[in-house]
Design a protein around this motif. Structure first.
Motif: not given
Length: 167
Positions: A89-93, A96-101, A105-109
């Motif tokens: 759920l956190v990675m999904f959010l 989306r916030l980072l426009h899949k870029k 950072l998504t992985g770290a979160a």
């Protein structure tokens, strides 16, 4: 669901389970319980990049259930589900916030969220505040390992992109 998409999800589930099995055979990197690389999360990140939340959730759930049946104990199911769902759920959010870029950072979160989800389960199951002493180590390890899996995802994702996920 089309046969092509079902086959693709089954392939990603198999990849995820295979990565998990290989990582499970590697001795722990540090002597702190619960700290590992979380390489199977690469598949979840790829699915969030090119698929849908539903795709990622299906593969994650299948991997957790199969890995528990094949390698784990029933109690590990609670930890894996809590960490996996919270991380997803956190990675999904974040994705989306980072426009899949910036998958790193998504992985770290996601790594951080996974460890926090597991720590919460440990706290509620044991009712022992002492498990919270792991918090600084789990925060640091979650960010570092998640950053690593995000970097690996950024390099692998284009090669693993499958046309079955075109929306």
């Amino acid at each position: 669901m089309s046969i092509k998409k079902l086959t693709t999800l089954a392939l990603f589930t198999t990849l995820s389970l295979g990565i998990y099995a290989v990582e499970s055979a590697i001795p722990p990197l540090v002597p702190i319980p619960g700290i590992k690389l979380g390489l199977a999360n690469i598949i979840t990140l790829i699915l969030l990049q090119y698929g849908t939340l539903k795709d990622a959730a299906l593969v994650l759930t299948a991997r957790i259930l199969l890995s528990t049946l094949l390698f784990g104990q029933l109690l590990s199911l609670a930890y894996s589900l809590a960490g996996g769902v919270f991380s997803l759920l956190v990675m999904f959010l974040i994705s989306r916030l980072l426009h899949k870029k910036m998958a790193f950072l998504t992985g770290a979160a996601g790594g951080l969220a996974h460890n926090m989800g597991q720590l919460l389960v440990a706290f509620f199951l044991t009712a022992t505040p002492g498990v919270l002493t792991y918090l600084p180590f789990l925060i640091l390890s979650g960010i570092i390992t998640g950053f690593f899996t995000g970097l690996v995802t950024a390099f692998l994702a284009p090669a693993l992109h499958h046309p079955g996920f075109q929306r």
